[in-house]
Design a protein around this motif. Structure first.
Motif, mmCIF file in Angstrom:
data_model
loop_
_atom_site.group_PDB
_atom_site.id
_atom_site.type_symbol
_atom_site.label_atom_id
_atom_site.label_comp_id
_atom_site.label_asym_id
_atom_site.label_seq_id
_atom_site.Cartn_x
_atom_site.Cartn_y
_atom_site.Cartn_z
ATOM 1 N N LEU A 88 0.793 -1.220 -0.050
ATOM 2 C CA LEU A 88 -0.288 -0.230 0.024
ATOM 3 C C LEU A 88 0.980 1.414 0.061
ATOM 4 C CD1 LEU A 88 -1.714 -2.479 1.432
ATOM 5 C CD2 LEU A 88 -3.351 -0.361 1.995
ATOM 6 N N SER A 89 2.127 1.086 0.000
ATOM 7 C CA SER A 89 3.067 2.476 -0.189
ATOM 8 C C SER A 89 2.971 2.771 -1.822
ATOM 9 C CB SER A 89 4.715 2.008 0.407
ATOM 10 O OG SER A 89 5.546 1.428 -0.651
ATOM 11 N N ALA A 90 4.004 3.827 -2.086
ATOM 12 C CA ALA A 90 4.235 4.256 -3.252
ATOM 13 C C ALA A 90 5.239 3.292 -3.902
ATOM 14 C CB ALA A 90 4.415 5.705 -3.304
ATOM 15 N N ASP A 91 6.076 2.484 -3.518
ATOM 16 C CA ASP A 91 7.092 1.930 -3.959
ATOM 17 C C ASP A 91 7.177 1.239 -5.027
ATOM 18 O OD1 ASP A 91 8.661 2.954 -1.923
ATOM 19 O OD2 ASP A 91 9.066 1.077 -0.858
ATOM 20 N N PHE A 92 5.849 0.582 -5.521
ATOM 21 C CA PHE A 92 5.966 -0.186 -6.676
ATOM 22 C C PHE A 92 4.790 0.193 -7.596
ATOM 23 C CE2 PHE A 92 7.603 -3.022 -3.600
ATOM 24 C CZ PHE A 92 8.921 -3.291 -4.088
ATOM 25 N N ARG A 93 4.378 1.465 -7.386
ATOM 26 C CA ARG A 93 3.141 2.088 -8.268
ATOM 27 C C ARG A 93 3.620 2.430 -9.649
ATOM 28 N NH1 ARG A 93 0.457 5.778 -3.468
ATOM 29 N NH2 ARG A 93 -0.243 3.988 -2.239
ATOM 30 N N LEU A 94 5.167 2.961 -9.701
ATOM 31 C CA LEU A 94 5.328 3.740 -11.014
ATOM 32 C C LEU A 94 6.181 2.525 -11.883
ATOM 33 C CD1 LEU A 94 6.491 6.796 -9.351
ATOM 34 C CD2 LEU A 94 4.577 6.617 -10.540
ATOM 35 N N ARG A 95 6.239 2.775 -12.877
ATOM 36 C CA ARG A 95 7.213 1.967 -13.815
ATOM 37 C C ARG A 95 8.329 2.386 -14.029
ATOM 38 N NH1 ARG A 95 2.714 -0.073 -18.729
ATOM 39 N NH2 ARG A 95 1.324 -0.804 -17.299
ATOM 40 N N ASP A 96 8.661 3.415 -13.981
ATOM 41 C CA ASP A 96 10.184 4.190 -14.216
ATOM 42 C C ASP A 96 10.656 4.711 -12.718
ATOM 43 O OD1 ASP A 96 11.971 5.939 -14.907
ATOM 44 O OD2 ASP A 96 10.784 6.591 -16.650
ATOM 45 N N ALA A 97 11.950 4.020 -12.711
ATOM 46 C CA ALA A 97 12.501 4.174 -11.496
ATOM 47 C C ALA A 97 12.961 5.967 -11.257
ATOM 48 C CB ALA A 97 13.578 3.493 -11.240
ATOM 49 N N ALA A 98 13.193 6.510 -12.536
ATOM 50 C CA ALA A 98 13.734 7.813 -12.568
ATOM 51 C C ALA A 98 12.516 8.765 -12.300
ATOM 52 C CB ALA A 98 13.972 8.147 -14.082
ATOM 53 N N VAL A 99 11.344 8.619 -12.641
ATOM 54 C CA VAL A 99 10.186 9.233 -12.136
ATOM 55 C C VAL A 99 9.896 8.967 -10.497
ATOM 56 C CG1 VAL A 99 7.563 9.417 -12.224
ATOM 57 C CG2 VAL A 99 8.997 8.931 -14.386
ATOM 58 N N TYR A 100 9.958 7.945 -10.217
ATOM 59 C CA TYR A 100 10.039 7.701 -8.537
ATOM 60 C C TYR A 100 11.078 8.685 -7.989
ATOM 61 C CZ TYR A 100 10.422 5.373 -3.977
ATOM 62 O OH TYR A 100 10.421 5.116 -2.683
ATOM 63 N N GLU A 101 12.195 8.732 -8.201
ATOM 64 C CA GLU A 101 13.159 9.562 -7.842
ATOM 65 C C GLU A 101 12.820 10.979 -7.902
ATOM 66 O OE1 GLU A 101 18.070 10.245 -7.710
ATOM 67 O OE2 GLU A 101 17.275 8.691 -9.000
ATOM 68 N N GLU A 102 12.439 11.195 -8.911
ATOM 69 C CA GLU A 102 11.946 12.805 -9.021
ATOM 70 C C GLU A 102 10.839 13.330 -8.250
ATOM 71 O OE1 GLU A 102 9.510 15.620 -12.509
ATOM 72 O OE2 GLU A 102 10.239 13.450 -13.099
ATOM 73 N N PHE A 103 9.932 12.403 -8.120
ATOM 74 C CA PHE A 103 8.759 12.775 -7.081
ATOM 75 C C PHE A 103 9.020 12.611 -5.763
ATOM 76 C CE2 PHE A 103 6.785 13.380 -11.260
ATOM 77 C CZ PHE A 103 5.663 14.317 -10.674
ATOM 78 N N TYR A 104 9.751 11.295 -5.331
ATOM 79 C CA TYR A 104 9.975 10.849 -4.072
ATOM 80 C C TYR A 104 11.407 11.252 -3.400
ATOM 81 C CZ TYR A 104 5.644 8.737 -4.329
ATOM 82 O OH TYR A 104 4.246 8.436 -4.280
ATOM 83 N N GLY A 105 12.172 11.897 -4.292
ATOM 84 C CA GLY A 105 13.591 12.490 -3.748
ATOM 85 C C GLY A 105 14.556 11.503 -3.316
ATOM 86 N N HIS A 106 14.545 10.438 -3.822
ATOM 87 C CA HIS A 106 15.725 9.127 -3.457
ATOM 88 C C HIS A 106 15.637 8.223 -4.433
ATOM 89 C CE1 HIS A 106 12.693 6.286 -1.511
ATOM 90 N NE2 HIS A 106 12.376 7.488 -0.972
ATOM 91 N N ALA A 107 16.514 7.561 -4.919
ATOM 92 C CA ALA A 107 16.645 6.427 -5.685
ATOM 93 C C ALA A 107 15.690 5.201 -5.356
ATOM 94 C CB ALA A 107 18.190 6.043 -5.869
ATOM 95 N N HIS A 108 15.126 4.597 -6.284
ATOM 96 C CA HIS A 108 14.303 3.777 -6.078
ATOM 97 C C HIS A 108 14.932 2.465 -5.472
ATOM 98 C CE1 HIS A 108 11.196 0.470 -6.266
ATOM 99 N NE2 HIS A 108 10.433 1.418 -6.606
ATOM 100 N N PRO A 109 14.703 2.050 -4.254
ATOM 101 C CA PRO A 109 15.118 1.037 -3.482
ATOM 102 C C PRO A 109 15.184 -0.575 -4.047
ATOM 103 C CG PRO A 109 13.307 1.572 -2.556
ATOM 104 C CD PRO A 109 13.255 2.233 -3.447
ATOM 105 N N ALA A 110 14.343 -0.535 -5.054
ATOM 106 C CA ALA A 110 14.158 -2.044 -5.700
ATOM 107 C C ALA A 110 13.847 -1.819 -7.275
ATOM 108 C CB ALA A 110 13.285 -2.972 -4.963
#
Length: 347
Positions: free
Chosen positions: A103-125
């Motif tokens: 239920l977190s945001a960790d796997f909702r996005l397909r693009d790790a770069a977009v995750y880093e842009e919006f969440y402020g850190h590199a994707h952990p997995a």
């Protein structure tokens, strides 16, 4: 009905409490683990007295150790953890053979770069992103049923996507004109000590926040782009209002030339006439949060403003229900071949 041995990781927050409420009485669930670092060792009923005498409420909270969770025999785990924390636990549980509903945001996005842009850190997995299925049951029921890693959508995205996706798929509106205004109850911020969320700060007050780039924009635009077949960028304006729980969203967009307003209602009916948890109020219907509180329903109405040529989409949901725990249980039901409504038939 077969009972699935189930764990909740991070069960002491608001979303965790909603999952407990739903799963303790779910006919297809045997709750075998509930984790909380802060409450470890205490029975569920001691931390949440509302569950006193509920079947299974004598279960004690445990530390969130993957080996210990797996040792309970759990077959599936719900993760009600902050983003950035959930991914590590998810990987460990997947490696131990559990299916995971995050239920977190960790796997909702397909693009790790977009995750880093919006969440402020590199994707952990990042290697797990292609394995995850975005868990919007009304849109991806078949893939959810087969998945071992489901990324349950955010509360705001659910309230925006369900009314808007059918219109983009059928190319009824100009997606460049989409503006979504949402208002959420205070529980959406989580169960934590925060000056801005104190009663005297929120009561008798309303304010915008996260403008102009709220984190949920990333998954909203991702899913709208998939539906439209091209990149979609929208304006999203969230507001905090003095409710415990509930989200009401008003989304507007220009109707494309030549499209009759009646097509809006037809598209929504075509998409959701058979959906268990989407209640269509029709043209002129204005959803009210009090009618969806503590349920897994989303109510959707619509109107057309002939003066501006804009479609007005209106929705209401419980941010802890359809926006979080309820929707995750809906995915759980699909994954295990249960009726979609199992454990969720509350009004």
């Amino acid at each position: 009905m077969q009972r699935i041995r189930t764990a909740i990781v991070g069960a002491s927050g608001y979303t965790g409490m909603e999952l407990l409420r739903l799963l303790l009485t779910h006919p297809g669930v045997e709750l075998v683990a509930a984790t909380s670092r802060q409450e470890a060792g205490k029975p569920l009923s001691a931390v949440f007295p509302r569950f006193n005498r509920a079947p299974g409420a004598e279960l004690a909270f445990m530390e969130p150790d993957p080996d210990a969770i797996a040792a309970t025999g759990a077959e599936v785990a719900f993760l009600a953890l902050p983003h950035g924390v959930a991914a590590e636990i998810a990987r460990a549980l997947l490696d131990r053979g559990l299916r995971v509903i995050d239920l977190s945001a960790d796997f909702r996005l397909r693009d790790a770069a977009v995750y880093e842009e919006f969440y402020g850190h590199a994707h952990p997995a990042p290697d797990l992103l292609t394995r995850a299925v975005y868990g919007l049951p009304e849109v991806r029921s078949e893939t959810i049923a087969k998945a071992d890693l489901v990324a349950s959508p955010g509360c705001y995205p659910t309230s925006i996507l369900l009314p808007l996706l059918p219109l983009l798929r059928e190319k009824l509106v100009d997606h460049s004109t989409v503006v979504a205004n949402s208002m959420s109850g205070v529980s959406g911020a989580g169960r934590k000590a925060d000056l801005s969320l104190l009663y005297v700060e929120c009561n008798e007050s309303a304010r915008a926040y996260g403008v102009p780039k709220h984190r949920h924009l990333s998954e909203i635009e991702q899913e709208l782009s998939i539906a439209a077949g091209e990149k979609v960028t929208i304006s999203f304006l969230p507001h905090l209002i003095p409710l415990n729980a509930g989200i009401v969203t008003t989304t507007t967009a220009k109707l494309l030339p030549g499209v009759a307003p009646e097509r809006i209602g037809e598209a929504l009916e075509s998409a959701y006439a058979e959906s268990e948890f989407v209640r269509l109020l029709g043209r002129g219907g204005c959803p009210d949060t009090k009618n969806v509180a503590r349920t897994n329903f989303i109510d959707i109405g619509w109107q057309f403003d002939a003066r501006t040529g804009r479609v007005i989409l209106l929705s209401a949901e419980d941010n802890l229900g359809k926006g979080a725990g309820g929707q995750a249980v809906q995915s759980f039901n699909l994954m295990h071949g249960f009726p979609e409504t199992a454990g969720l038939q509350n009004f």
